[in-house]
Design a protein around this motif. Structure first.
Motif, PDB file in Angstrom:
ATOM      1  N   THR A  77       6.022  15.054  45.695  1.00 34.93           N
ATOM      2  CA  THR A  77       7.111  14.144  45.373  1.00 34.93           C
ATOM      3  C   THR A  77       7.475  14.212  43.900  1.00 34.93           C
ATOM      4  O   THR A  77       8.596  13.954  43.528  1.00 34.93           O
ATOM      5  CB  THR A  77       6.724  12.714  45.760  1.00 34.93           C
ATOM      6  OG1 THR A  77       5.339  12.539  45.471  1.00 34.93           O
ATOM      7  CG2 THR A  77       6.938  12.484  47.236  1.00 34.93           C
ATOM      8  N   THR A 128      14.528  12.073  49.594  1.00 33.83           N
ATOM      9  CA  THR A 128      13.680  11.293  48.686  1.00 33.83           C
ATOM     10  C   THR A 128      14.504  10.611  47.608  1.00 33.83           C
ATOM     11  O   THR A 128      14.281   9.451  47.272  1.00 33.83           O
ATOM     12  CB  THR A 128      12.651  12.231  48.022  1.00 33.83           C
ATOM     13  OG1 THR A 128      11.908  12.847  49.057  1.00 33.83           O
ATOM     14  CG2 THR A 128      11.713  11.470  47.113  1.00 33.83           C
ATOM     15  N   ASN A 139      12.998   4.920  45.743  1.00 32.68           N
ATOM     16  CA  ASN A 139      13.165   6.170  46.489  1.00 32.68           C
ATOM     17  C   ASN A 139      12.801   5.984  47.947  1.00 32.68           C
ATOM     18  O   ASN A 139      11.966   5.151  48.284  1.00 32.68           O
ATOM     19  CB  ASN A 139      12.216   7.228  45.927  1.00 32.68           C
ATOM     20  CG  ASN A 139      12.770   7.906  44.702  1.00 32.68           C
ATOM     21  OD1 ASN A 139      13.933   7.750  44.362  1.00 32.68           O
ATOM     22  ND2 ASN A 139      11.917   8.663  44.034  1.00 32.68           N
ATOM     23  N   VAL A 195      10.718   6.945  51.036  1.00 32.16           N
ATOM     24  CA  VAL A 195       9.342   7.420  51.018  1.00 32.16           C
ATOM     25  C   VAL A 195       8.753   7.307  52.417  1.00 32.16           C
ATOM     26  O   VAL A 195       9.218   6.518  53.235  1.00 32.16           O
ATOM     27  CB  VAL A 195       8.530   6.595  49.969  1.00 32.16           C
ATOM     28  CG1 VAL A 195       8.386   5.150  50.417  1.00 32.16           C
ATOM     29  CG2 VAL A 195       7.187   7.213  49.681  1.00 32.16           C
ATOM     30  N   ASN A 238      10.472   9.657  55.381  1.00 31.38           N
ATOM     31  CA  ASN A 238      11.225   8.829  54.422  1.00 31.38           C
ATOM     32  C   ASN A 238      11.846   7.588  55.044  1.00 31.38           C
ATOM     33  O   ASN A 238      12.974   7.210  54.723  1.00 31.38           O
ATOM     34  CB  ASN A 238      12.311   9.669  53.733  1.00 31.38           C
ATOM     35  CG  ASN A 238      11.723  10.657  52.750  1.00 31.38           C
ATOM     36  OD1 ASN A 238      10.534  10.574  52.422  1.00 31.38           O
ATOM     37  ND2 ASN A 238      12.523  11.586  52.276  1.00 31.38           N
TER      38      ASN A 238
END
Lengths: 267, 773
Positions: free
Chosen positions: B525, B643, B674, B676, B697
């Motif tokens: 990430t 992301t 973000n 996730v 996500n």
């Protein structure tokens, strides 16, 4: 491994960083079957454990799944039925895996069928287990070292399981010989992670037991990908379920592997 | 495409009739005190119309023969007016003096350029060096990449990360150019600082959309950074000492008016503090970076000028002799400006760029080095032809030879348990021809149209693969030296137009296609110096993006405020991601076996209200956006949030000139967390807890917000010597922003699991001292 070091250095540099337990509202997924199927080259080495997934907020005792019909079939077509010896645990004590043989797992449970295939690879000798005192970021740590010689041909896969005083260390250690074929190996089984405390590390007087498994590519892929992306820690990869060698609606794995165990006392 | 070319030809052939009885005036605009050429300065004739200087300070304007008044203006400098009588083509070079600062008055003139209402260029953000100087940053290390993320549509990839996402694009989809040379990894110290030393920088432009046709090779943005040329009038030394770094900048004439040099260097000394520790395992650790910017330039005559510029940077970190990681960029650019005529300007560039990293590992039997490198050789020729006041053309050809060394593992001791493993080098040739015309169709309507034809040839020698859908290699194809494996040909149309509704407002629209043939594989990430660059292959297709955007621009309250609203919709093809469970560090030639490709889409609206002049200046920016991806093999083939998808993104930046001595600044940022992946459950596997994921996500990190404060105190100035103290507080209200959220077994109760948030920074104060003489 590289990223581990990088994160350690960052945390050491900006030691103002702060960890805190928080509460998150996580969805509760529908329950899913979890298969842990092992076949080793030892007596009593055949066992299949069926459980279900649980909610994140729930406890770590997962419901077992009883009443399944499970069999393992070898290359020659010999079928071995497993019997449920305790709830969710199915065994066939007399079934001993042989190197080079491909085994087929068939599980029928609640109208679902789960299939898998695993080949028991050649055994690579677990030469030695030692403890070394290593300097890691300013601390002296006792670390278990596994010694073996990688075969000349590539395509060998390993998993190491470490117990400290009969309690399994909650880490996944895998290796392959893509870069190490033909060489003497010394693999260090570090105990690291954000939640690792002193009591989790090796201390003088501890009994350390390590199992070395030789497993096939697909079983190795399961453990490798689990370690990379399913342990919940901020590893290298985007979080996802491990790559399973099961066909059907289930999580988990089937691993036919050789097993060797060595024990050492921390000096 | 044919239609566009036809249109271009018709327009061009009609020019001679329109151009009758006109003369052209051209020249170069420079600052008087330093001799630096002025980019984007304005030349106006008789109070209207006019031209803007190009990236080398050159302008060309056509006027009817006769008497005219010419007005030359540039931000931060005194304007100049000239009455001329013209009968033939004329060269007028202008030197603009520094703004005079009256003794008791605070300067309140503009710190940054006004956005042009008439230019069709949209999606362009400009950052001035004075803004970079004033905006407070982490540890006082002035950083242009941190400042641009405060503008709408440009999002920081996260705390302690130099990466940025433009309009939903990935961090590798930004073309980062330093004096035309691409910089492959713009981060220092694992991303906490950028490679750009603000002292050496003259001009920064970020194109979020409507990229002009001279730019290509990345999907989402162009960050075009120009270095200072070096003072050719006088010697200057400036420098600074901060908490973590020191820097020095020296420039001056080699031969007055004709040639100059500039050297700017800095080094961090975090490791000096490590050395202070008495603990041998801490003080044997290494952690620093340094970088050097250097530039030489020569005026060879009225018509020729040469520039040689370079950047060299290196990061080193290490944990004793257990682990080491070195990485760095080097770039070099040799440019030759030639003025063929008052209307034809040429620039030829030879460009070199190199990025490499080296990892050292000594752990048990693993004693090895890993090396990887990407290197470019680039030649470019561009012509700017100021055909008439209605048309100016820009055209060029460009060819880049890329060499990638994806990974070379070598044992570093005879007892190492590792075998040597050298991955095949990959070679490719990326060529482009481009043409664009900026056409003043009417007094109110300006159109830039053109395009870029790019060819990407993958060259031997090497092995290339066929891969089945499950990622198994089914065939290996061998190619010899110089053999062409495959060529991808793409046409990238670029169209932009602006319609000025009145003196204070305009609307603009644009369409742009971009193609990208170099892909950065980053599985984690956060970005890492060891992320891999790979070129397109027979399997890995060029990434393609198409973006349409529409904007409204308005100057308010007597031009004191600028309001910009832009909206965009972008589609992306052939987006690459790792397969689940891919071995990121695998040393294999067949990298495609670890990858999947899919598509993406991004859309949003960006608001920017900016105050450029006065004691108080700054801006408020707000972005509402969405970014999604769809890749077969990920998230059950469904669309998922990328992301970097953040719904809301707000930045408020304020700079206040309190007195001649003190200036204050503050910025506050807020953004949605973000996207996730969090677990939806857990299960046991091998006596250990694993987490069960059902959706990629599907969750959000907590919202991020932060306030930074800064103050600069101008100390006593004596003759040439001036100095200042800059104070800053990062994260002033010590918000614990989540850097990561991890899941683990409760250490106090083996029967439970818990979520743990790591925040990287609390409140971080800093002070630095800067001087100039």
């Amino acid at each position: 491994m590289q990223s581990r070091y990088i994160i350690l250095i960052m945390l050491a540099l900006f030691s103002v960083s702060c960890r805190k337990v928080i509460s998150l509202d996580l969805n509760n997924a529908a329950k899913k079957l979890v298969v842990e199927a092992n076949l080793t080259d030892d007596l009593n080495g055949c066992s299949v454990l069926l459980t279900q997934t649980g909610n994140f907020d729930g406890d770590n005792n997962f419901p077992t799944v009883s009443g399944a019909v499970i069999s393992i079939t070898d290359d020659a077509g010999v079928v071995t039925k497993l019997t449920e010896t305790s709830p969710g645990t199915y065994t066939a004590p007399a079934l001993v895996g042989k190197t080079g043989v491909t085994y087929r797992l068939l599980i029928a449970v609640g109208g679902d069928t789960i299939r898998s295939v695993s080949t028991m690879p050649k055994k690579v000798n677990f030469d030695q287990l030692t403890i070394t005192a290593d300097q890691i970021l300013g601390n002296t740590r006792q670390v278990a070292n596994v010694f073996y010689t990688d075969p000349e041909d590539v395509g060998h896969y390993y998993q190491f399981i470490q117990w400290k005083n009969d309690v399994k260390v909650k880490q996944i250690y895998t290796a392959d010989n893509e870069l190490t074929a033909g060489k003497d190996q010394q693999v260090k089984l570090y105990i690291y992670g954000g939640n690792v405390e002193d009591k989790d590390r090796l201390q003088s007087g501890d009994n350390v037991q390590v199992e070395m498994q030789c497993l096939d590519e697909a079983a190795h892929k399961y453990w490798f990908s689990a370690q990379q992306s399913a342990t919940g820690s901020n590893n290298n990869a985007v979080p996802t379920n491990p790559v399973s060698n099961l066909q059907g609606n289930a999580l988990g794995y089937f691993s036919a592997h050789t097993s060797q165990i060595r024990i050492v006392k921390v000096p | 495409m044919n239609k566009l070319l036809l249109l271009g030809l018709i327009v061009l052939t009609s020019i001679p009739a329109l151009a009758q009885r006109k003369v052209s005036i051209s020249g170069t605009l420079k600052s008087r005190s330093k001799g630096e050429t002025l980019i984007g300065a304005t030349v106006r004739a008789d109070g209207s119309g006019g031209a803007v200087t190009n990236e080398y300070g050159f302008y060309s304007i056509s006027l009817p023969a006769g008497s005219h008044t010419l007005e030359f203006t540039a931000v931060g400098l005194q304007g100049q007016t000239l009455a001329v009588s013209l009968n033939r083509d004329t060269t007028i070079n202008i030197f603009l003096a520094d703004e005079s600062k009256s003794l008791d008055e605070v300067t309140v003139t503009a710190a940054t350029k006004r956005r042009s209402l008439s230019s069709p260029q949209m999606g362009l953000e400009h950052v001035s060096t004075s803004e970079i100087k004033n905006i407070p940053v982490l540890l006082g290390e002035r950083d242009p990449l941190k400042v641009i993320t405060l503008l709408p549509g440009i999002k920081s990839a996260g705390e302690g990360n130099t990466g940025f996402n433009v309009r939903g694009g990935a961090a590798d989809q930004n073309l980062i150019l330093l004096d035309e040379a691409p910089v492959y990894n713009a981060s220092h110290l694992l991303g906490f600082f950028s490679t750009f030393n603000s002292d050496a920088i003259k001009d920064i432009n970020v194109y979020k959309g409507g990229m002009p046709s001279q730019y290509g090779g990345r999907l989402s943005s162009v960050l075009d950074i120009k270095m200072n040329d070096g003072n050719n009038q006088d010697y200057n030394v400036s420098g600074g000492i901060g908490l973590i770094s020191a820097k020095l900048n020296v420039e001056g004439p080699i031969q007055k008016d004709r040639s100059s040099f500039l050297v700017s260097a800095r080094r961090t000394y975090a490791d000096v503090f490590l050395k202070l520790s008495s603990d041998s395992t801490i003080n044997s650790n290494t952690l620093y970076f340094y970088d050097i910017n250097a530039k030489l330039n020569y005026i060879l005559g009225d018509k020729d000028r040469l520039y040689l510029s370079g950047y060299f940077g290196k990061d080193r970190m290490g944990v004793g002799d257990l682990f080491g990681l070195d990485w760095g960029n080097s770039t070099g650019t040799l440019r030759w400006n030639h003025i063929f005529s008052n209307k034809l300007f040429s620039n030829t560039s030879l460009i070199f760029s190199n990025y490499n990293y080296k990892i050292l590992i000594n752990s048990g039997g693993y004693n090895l080095n890993i090396f990887s490198q990407i290197r470019d050789w680039n030649i470019k020729e561009e012509l700017q032809w100021y055909v008439s006041n209605k048309h100016s053309l820009r055209m060029g050809v460009n060819s880049i030879y890329h060499e990638i060394r994806p990974g070379e593992v070598t044992p570093n001791s005879p007892n190492s348990s590792i075998n040597e493993s050298i991955l095949q080098r990959r070679h490719s040739l990326e060529s482009a021809v481009y043409l664009s015309d900026t056409w003043k169709a009417t007094d109110n309507l300006n159109i830039t149209y053109g395009g870029r034809l790019t060819g990407f040839s993958i060259l031997g020698k090497g092995d290339f693969y066929e891969v089945d859908p499950s990622g198994k290699v089914t065939d290996t194809l061998h190619y010899n030296d110089g053999q062409v494996v495959k060529t991808y040909l793409n046409f990238e149309p670029r169209v932009a137009l602006s319609y000025q509704m009145n003196a204070t407002s305009s609307i603009k629209a644009s369409y742009v296609r971009n193609v990208q043939n170099l892909h950065l594989l980053a599985n984690s990430t956060s970005s890492s110096p060891t992320d891999k660059w790979v070129a397109s292959t027979n399997i890995l297709k060029p990434e393609i993006s198409d973006q349409v955007s529409l904007g409204y621009y308005k100057n308010l309250w007597d031009n004191a405020y600028e309001l910009t609203v832009e909206t965009y919709y972008k589609t992306m093809q052939n987006q690459v991601d790792y397969r689940d469970g891919a071995d990121v560090f695998s040393n294999t030639n067949a990298i495609e076996a670890e990858l999947l490709a899919g598509k993406g889409r991004a859309y949003g609206i960006e608001w920017l209200l900016r105050k450029r002049v006065g004691r108080l200046s700054g801006w408020v920016s707000y972005t509402l956006s969405k970014t999604e991806k769809q890749i077969n093999g990920i998230n059950n083939d469904r669309w998922y949030n990328a992301t970097q998808d953040r719904t809301h993104d707000i930045a408020i930046v304020a700079m206040y000139k309190l007195s001649k001595k003190w200036s204050l600044s503050a910025n506050w940022v807020y953004n949605t967390g973000n996207a996730v992946t969090f677990p939806a459950g857990k299960y046991r596997s091998g006596d250990q807890i694993l987490f069960y994921y059902t959706e990629r996500n599907g969750y959000r990190m907590p919202a991020y917000h932060r306030l930074d404060l800064g103050a600069t105190c101008q100390l006593k100035t004596r003759k040439r010597w001036s100095s200042e103290l800059a104070f800053s507080v990062y994260n002033a209200y010590a918000r614990q922003n989540a850097y990561t959220i991890e899941f683990q077994q409760d250490p106090d109760n083996a029967d439970k699991t818990q979520a743990v948030r790591t925040a990287l920074f609390g409140l971080i104060p800093s002070v630095s001292y800067n001087f100039k003489f």
